[in-house]
Design a protein around this motif. Sequence first.
Motif, PDB file in Angstrom:
ATOM      1  N   ASP A   1      14.119  -5.397 -27.116  1.00  0.00           N
ATOM      2  CA  ASP A   1      14.662  -4.779 -28.338  1.00  0.00           C
ATOM      3  C   ASP A   1      15.346  -3.483 -27.945  1.00  0.00           C
ATOM      4  O   ASP A   1      14.829  -2.745 -27.114  1.00  0.00           O
ATOM      5  CB  ASP A   1      13.528  -4.457 -29.313  1.00  0.00           C
ATOM      6  CG  ASP A   1      13.115  -5.712 -30.069  1.00  0.00           C
ATOM      7  OD1 ASP A   1      13.947  -6.623 -30.196  1.00  0.00           O
ATOM      8  OD2 ASP A   1      11.953  -5.769 -30.514  1.00  0.00           O
ATOM      9  N   PHE A   2      16.471  -3.217 -28.572  1.00  0.00           N
ATOM     10  CA  PHE A   2      17.144  -1.964 -28.205  1.00  0.00           C
ATOM     11  C   PHE A   2      17.487  -1.145 -29.446  1.00  0.00           C
ATOM     12  O   PHE A   2      17.730  -1.674 -30.523  1.00  0.00           O
ATOM     13  CB  PHE A   2      18.396  -2.232 -27.369  1.00  0.00           C
ATOM     14  CG  PHE A   2      19.354  -3.224 -27.977  1.00  0.00           C
ATOM     15  CD1 PHE A   2      19.221  -4.585 -27.743  1.00  0.00           C
ATOM     16  CD2 PHE A   2      20.399  -2.781 -28.788  1.00  0.00           C
ATOM     17  CE1 PHE A   2      20.099  -5.495 -28.306  1.00  0.00           C
ATOM     18  CE2 PHE A   2      21.296  -3.688 -29.352  1.00  0.00           C
ATOM     19  CZ  PHE A   2      21.139  -5.054 -29.104  1.00  0.00           C
ATOM     20  N   ALA A   3      17.501   0.177 -29.240  1.00  0.00           N
ATOM     21  CA  ALA A   3      17.752   1.090 -30.350  1.00  0.00           C
ATOM     22  C   ALA A   3      19.243   1.347 -30.524  1.00  0.00           C
ATOM     23  O   ALA A   3      19.720   1.598 -31.625  1.00  0.00           O
ATOM     24  CB  ALA A   3      17.032   2.419 -30.093  1.00  0.00           C
ATOM     25  N   LYS A   4      19.962   1.284 -29.407  1.00  0.00           N
ATOM     26  CA  LYS A   4      21.397   1.591 -29.449  1.00  0.00           C
ATOM     27  C   LYS A   4      22.153   0.688 -28.504  1.00  0.00           C
ATOM     28  O   LYS A   4      21.589   0.180 -27.530  1.00  0.00           O
ATOM     29  CB  LYS A   4      21.637   3.054 -29.047  1.00  0.00           C
ATOM     30  CG  LYS A   4      21.899   3.961 -30.230  1.00  0.00           C
ATOM     31  CD  LYS A   4      22.446   5.288 -29.810  1.00  0.00           C
ATOM     32  CE  LYS A   4      22.900   6.037 -31.054  1.00  0.00           C
ATOM     33  NZ  LYS A   4      23.220   7.421 -30.777  1.00  0.00           N
ATOM     34  N   GLU A   5      23.456   0.534 -28.791  1.00  0.00           N
ATOM     35  CA  GLU A   5      24.285  -0.274 -27.919  1.00  0.00           C
ATOM     36  C   GLU A   5      25.552   0.489 -27.550  1.00  0.00           C
ATOM     37  O   GLU A   5      26.114   1.205 -28.376  1.00  0.00           O
ATOM     38  CB  GLU A   5      24.653  -1.577 -28.626  1.00  0.00           C
ATOM     39  CG  GLU A   5      25.361  -2.562 -27.721  1.00  0.00           C
ATOM     40  CD  GLU A   5      25.543  -3.927 -28.386  1.00  0.00           C
ATOM     41  OE1 GLU A   5      25.018  -4.902 -27.853  1.00  0.00           O
ATOM     42  OE2 GLU A   5      26.206  -3.975 -29.440  1.00  0.00           O
ATOM     43  N   LEU A   6      25.971   0.317 -26.302  1.00  0.00           N
ATOM     44  CA  LEU A   6      27.200   0.964 -25.837  1.00  0.00           C
ATOM     45  C   LEU A   6      28.114  -0.096 -25.227  1.00  0.00           C
ATOM     46  O   LEU A   6      27.717  -0.783 -24.291  1.00  0.00           O
ATOM     47  CB  LEU A   6      26.861   2.031 -24.781  1.00  0.00           C
ATOM     48  CG  LEU A   6      28.042   2.632 -24.014  1.00  0.00           C
ATOM     49  CD1 LEU A   6      28.891   3.517 -24.916  1.00  0.00           C
ATOM     50  CD2 LEU A   6      27.556   3.428 -22.815  1.00  0.00           C
TER      51      LEU A   6
ATOM     52  N   SER B   1      12.979   9.703 -26.067  1.00  0.00           N
ATOM     53  CA  SER B   1      12.239   9.164 -24.930  1.00  0.00           C
ATOM     54  C   SER B   1      11.603   7.825 -25.298  1.00  0.00           C
ATOM     55  O   SER B   1      10.994   7.696 -26.354  1.00  0.00           O
ATOM     56  CB  SER B   1      11.177  10.179 -24.509  1.00  0.00           C
ATOM     57  OG  SER B   1      10.449   9.668 -23.433  1.00  0.00           O
ATOM     58  N   GLY B   2      11.770   6.829 -24.424  1.00  0.00           N
ATOM     59  CA  GLY B   2      11.173   5.521 -24.661  1.00  0.00           C
ATOM     60  C   GLY B   2      12.107   4.538 -25.352  1.00  0.00           C
ATOM     61  O   GLY B   2      11.878   3.332 -25.333  1.00  0.00           O
ATOM     62  N   GLN B   3      13.173   5.062 -25.987  1.00  0.00           N
ATOM     63  CA  GLN B   3      14.131   4.178 -26.656  1.00  0.00           C
ATOM     64  C   GLN B   3      14.980   3.439 -25.619  1.00  0.00           C
ATOM     65  O   GLN B   3      15.205   3.927 -24.521  1.00  0.00           O
ATOM     66  CB  GLN B   3      15.035   4.990 -27.590  1.00  0.00           C
ATOM     67  CG  GLN B   3      14.342   5.391 -28.893  1.00  0.00           C
ATOM     68  CD  GLN B   3      15.329   5.977 -29.888  1.00  0.00           C
ATOM     69  OE1 GLN B   3      16.235   6.708 -29.521  1.00  0.00           O
ATOM     70  NE2 GLN B   3      15.126   5.659 -31.162  1.00  0.00           N
TER      71      GLN B   3
ATOM     72  N   LYS C   1      15.913   2.176 -20.367  1.00  0.00           N
ATOM     73  CA  LYS C   1      14.926   2.877 -21.190  1.00  0.00           C
ATOM     74  C   LYS C   1      15.001   4.361 -20.898  1.00  0.00           C
ATOM     75  O   LYS C   1      14.876   4.782 -19.736  1.00  0.00           O
ATOM     76  CB  LYS C   1      13.535   2.339 -20.851  1.00  0.00           C
ATOM     77  CG  LYS C   1      12.439   2.820 -21.757  1.00  0.00           C
ATOM     78  CD  LYS C   1      11.183   2.048 -21.394  1.00  0.00           C
ATOM     79  CE  LYS C   1       9.963   2.605 -22.049  1.00  0.00           C
ATOM     80  NZ  LYS C   1       8.758   1.902 -21.564  1.00  0.00           N
ATOM     81  N   ARG C   2      15.201   5.129 -21.961  1.00  0.00           N
ATOM     82  CA  ARG C   2      15.350   6.581 -21.762  1.00  0.00           C
ATOM     83  C   ARG C   2      14.053   7.199 -21.287  1.00  0.00           C
ATOM     84  O   ARG C   2      12.973   6.885 -21.790  1.00  0.00           O
ATOM     85  CB  ARG C   2      15.787   7.259 -23.051  1.00  0.00           C
ATOM     86  CG  ARG C   2      16.237   8.712 -22.815  1.00  0.00           C
ATOM     87  CD  ARG C   2      16.427   9.422 -24.119  1.00  0.00           C
ATOM     88  NE  ARG C   2      17.047  10.720 -24.061  1.00  0.00           N
ATOM     89  CZ  ARG C   2      16.588  11.800 -23.437  1.00  0.00           C
ATOM     90  NH1 ARG C   2      15.489  11.740 -22.714  1.00  0.00           N
ATOM     91  NH2 ARG C   2      17.221  12.943 -23.524  1.00  0.00           N
ATOM     92  N   LYS C   3      14.181   8.075 -20.314  1.00  0.00           N
ATOM     93  CA  LYS C   3      13.032   8.762 -19.719  1.00  0.00           C
ATOM     94  C   LYS C   3      12.321   9.605 -20.769  1.00  0.00           C
ATOM     95  O   LYS C   3      12.965  10.265 -21.559  1.00  0.00           O
ATOM     96  CB  LYS C   3      13.526   9.645 -18.563  1.00  0.00           C
ATOM     97  CG  LYS C   3      12.413  10.269 -17.753  1.00  0.00           C
ATOM     98  CD  LYS C   3      12.956  10.969 -16.504  1.00  0.00           C
ATOM     99  CE  LYS C   3      13.812  12.178 -16.849  1.00  0.00           C
ATOM    100  NZ  LYS C   3      14.138  13.003 -15.676  1.00  0.00           N
TER     101      LYS C   3
END
Lengths: 157, 76
Positions: B3-8, B31-33, B74-76
């Motif tokens: 699952d992802f919070a954002k897309e680029l 963090s964690g997203q 995954k963001r640190k």
Amino acid sequence: MMSDEKKLAIIATKGSLDWGYPPFILASTAAALGYETQIFFTFYGLALLKKKLDLQVTSLGNPAMPMPMPVPVIMQTLPGMQAMMTSMMKKKMKSKGVASLEELRELSIEAEVKMVACQMTVDLFEFDTKEFIDGIEYGGAATFFEFAGESDICLYI
Amino acid sequence: MPDFAKELDASGLNCPLPILRAKKTLNGMESGQILRIIATDPGSVKDFDAFANQTGNELLESTEEGGKYVFFIKRK
């Protein structure tokens, strides 16, 4: 600043379109990787700091530059050839999704890359500092070493 | 697929733009997203791996789908 942050120091000495890329590509990427980054612009590298960038590229003295068709050197010296090559190079870069120099410079500034202009070169060529982008500092060799001496990577471009 | 919070979508962009855009997007996340990135630059496969190794943001998945490269970070 975190004390364990890595540091990258770059000296940018060239002011042609092609040679303008490495300093900004490396500085912006290093900043994205967490490096504290500084570029010292000297001699022709100062052209990279002009508000309005007007950098050119030429195949003269650069026999490795790929050309769509072979052009004899004597023809390459004709008026308008440099402008044509510059325009072709810019088109090519755009079509390949390569960022413009303006964009890479902007991204570097956003990422807090510190830019220092060589004061001696400014005096030598009588540059008008109003022509340079805002937010840069002016300094000399000792200023460069203050940062470079602490750097993990130091590049001369 | 995580699952992802954002897309680029970095399709059509060449080095170093996909990395720079990804970094900028991650900066605006928590963090964690998880960020999903789509790129077409073949060099981005190795580059996102290197980016993750150096920044501590975790590369969860790196795949190719019909000429497009998809990364989950995954963001640190």
